[in-house]
Design a protein around this motif. Structure first.
Motif, PDB file in Angstrom:
ATOM      1  N   THR A  61      -1.113   3.615   2.066  1.00  0.00           N
ATOM      2  CA  THR A  61      -0.674   2.894   3.259  1.00  0.00           C
ATOM      3  C   THR A  61      -0.586   1.404   2.984  1.00  0.00           C
ATOM      4  O   THR A  61       0.372   0.749   3.405  1.00  0.00           O
ATOM      5  N   MET A  62      -1.561   0.853   2.268  1.00  0.00           N
ATOM      6  CA  MET A  62      -1.487  -0.570   1.932  1.00  0.00           C
ATOM      7  C   MET A  62      -0.265  -0.864   1.076  1.00  0.00           C
ATOM      8  O   MET A  62       0.387  -1.890   1.257  1.00  0.00           O
ATOM      9  N   LYS A  63       0.035   0.031   0.159  1.00  0.00           N
ATOM     10  CA  LYS A  63       1.177  -0.185  -0.730  1.00  0.00           C
ATOM     11  C   LYS A  63       2.494  -0.208   0.035  1.00  0.00           C
ATOM     12  O   LYS A  63       3.382  -0.989  -0.277  1.00  0.00           O
ATOM     13  N   THR A  64       2.616   0.635   1.069  1.00  0.00           N
ATOM     14  CA  THR A  64       3.872   0.676   1.818  1.00  0.00           C
ATOM     15  C   THR A  64       3.925  -0.364   2.930  1.00  0.00           C
ATOM     16  O   THR A  64       4.946  -1.022   3.113  1.00  0.00           O
ATOM     17  N   ARG A  65       2.839  -0.550   3.659  1.00  0.00           N
ATOM     18  CA  ARG A  65       2.849  -1.446   4.815  1.00  0.00           C
ATOM     19  C   ARG A  65       2.674  -2.913   4.449  1.00  0.00           C
ATOM     20  O   ARG A  65       3.079  -3.793   5.202  1.00  0.00           O
ATOM     21  N   HIS A  66       2.082  -3.182   3.295  1.00  0.00           N
ATOM     22  CA  HIS A  66       1.772  -4.565   2.924  1.00  0.00           C
ATOM     23  C   HIS A  66       2.323  -4.906   1.539  1.00  0.00           C
ATOM     24  O   HIS A  66       1.687  -5.625   0.773  1.00  0.00           O
ATOM     25  N   ALA A  67       3.512  -4.405   1.251  1.00  0.00           N
ATOM     26  CA  ALA A  67       4.107  -4.620  -0.068  1.00  0.00           C
ATOM     27  C   ALA A  67       4.354  -6.102  -0.320  1.00  0.00           C
ATOM     28  O   ALA A  67       4.144  -6.591  -1.436  1.00  0.00           O
ATOM     29  N   ARG A  68       4.792  -6.837   0.688  1.00  0.00           N
ATOM     30  CA  ARG A  68       5.084  -8.267   0.514  1.00  0.00           C
ATOM     31  C   ARG A  68       3.803  -9.020   0.166  1.00  0.00           C
ATOM     32  O   ARG A  68       3.782  -9.838  -0.777  1.00  0.00           O
ATOM     33  N   GLU A  69       2.732  -8.771   0.896  1.00  0.00           N
ATOM     34  CA  GLU A  69       1.471  -9.450   0.630  1.00  0.00           C
ATOM     35  C   GLU A  69       0.917  -9.107  -0.754  1.00  0.00           C
ATOM     36  O   GLU A  69       0.400  -9.962  -1.477  1.00  0.00           O
ATOM     37  N   SER A  71       2.693  -8.270  -3.364  1.00  0.00           N
ATOM     38  CA  SER A  71       3.504  -8.936  -4.389  1.00  0.00           C
ATOM     39  C   SER A  71       3.102 -10.404  -4.542  1.00  0.00           C
ATOM     40  O   SER A  71       3.101 -10.940  -5.641  1.00  0.00           O
ATOM     41  N   VAL A  72       2.729 -11.042  -3.438  1.00  0.00           N
ATOM     42  CA  VAL A  72       2.250 -12.437  -3.516  1.00  0.00           C
ATOM     43  C   VAL A  72       0.945 -12.488  -4.279  1.00  0.00           C
ATOM     44  O   VAL A  72       0.747 -13.369  -5.145  1.00  0.00           O
ATOM     45  N   ILE A  73       0.051 -11.555  -4.028  1.00  0.00           N
ATOM     46  CA  ILE A  73      -1.238 -11.520  -4.746  1.00  0.00           C
ATOM     47  C   ILE A  73      -1.005 -11.269  -6.226  1.00  0.00           C
ATOM     48  O   ILE A  73      -1.652 -11.890  -7.083  1.00  0.00           O
ATOM     49  N   ASN A  74      -0.076 -10.381  -6.555  1.00  0.00           N
ATOM     50  CA  ASN A  74       0.188 -10.058  -7.956  1.00  0.00           C
ATOM     51  C   ASN A  74       0.801 -11.212  -8.738  1.00  0.00           C
ATOM     52  O   ASN A  74       0.686 -11.275  -9.952  1.00  0.00           O
ATOM     53  N   GLU A  75       1.476 -12.116  -8.028  1.00  0.00           N
ATOM     54  CA  GLU A  75       2.058 -13.286  -8.714  1.00  0.00           C
ATOM     55  C   GLU A  75       0.954 -14.220  -9.137  1.00  0.00           C
ATOM     56  O   GLU A  75       0.961 -14.881 -10.104  1.00  0.00           O
TER      57      GLU A  75
END
Length: 75
Positions: A61-69, A71-75
């Motif tokens: 659920t986190m992967k689908t609902r919070h993908a944008r957030e 991706s920011v953390i992964n940068e």
């Protein structure tokens, strides 16, 4: 108490505060806790199965609902 009141499962999400004796500038003393109480019929593996399924659900659920957030953390 809720289990004694004949509820089979009780979940609670809430703040947890801990007093830790630490001399570091980074330590965990406040977090959001997920508590689970449940009765099991045959074996404690029922609890382990539920926790495993819950973790898979949470991360999917986190992967689908919070993908944008994420991706920011992964940068």
């Amino acid at each position: 108490m809720a289990i004694c009141g004949d509820l089979q499962r009780v979940f609670e999400i809430g703040p947890v505060f801990r007093a830790e004796n630490s001399n570091t500038n980074r330590h965990l003393c406040e977090f959001t806790g997920l508590d689970l109480e449940m009765e099991f019929n045959n074996h404690y593996f029922e609890v382990l199965d539920l926790i495993g399924e819950l973790m898979v659900y949470l991360f999917k659920t986190m992967k689908t609902r919070h993908a944008r957030e994420l991706s920011v953390i992964n940068e």
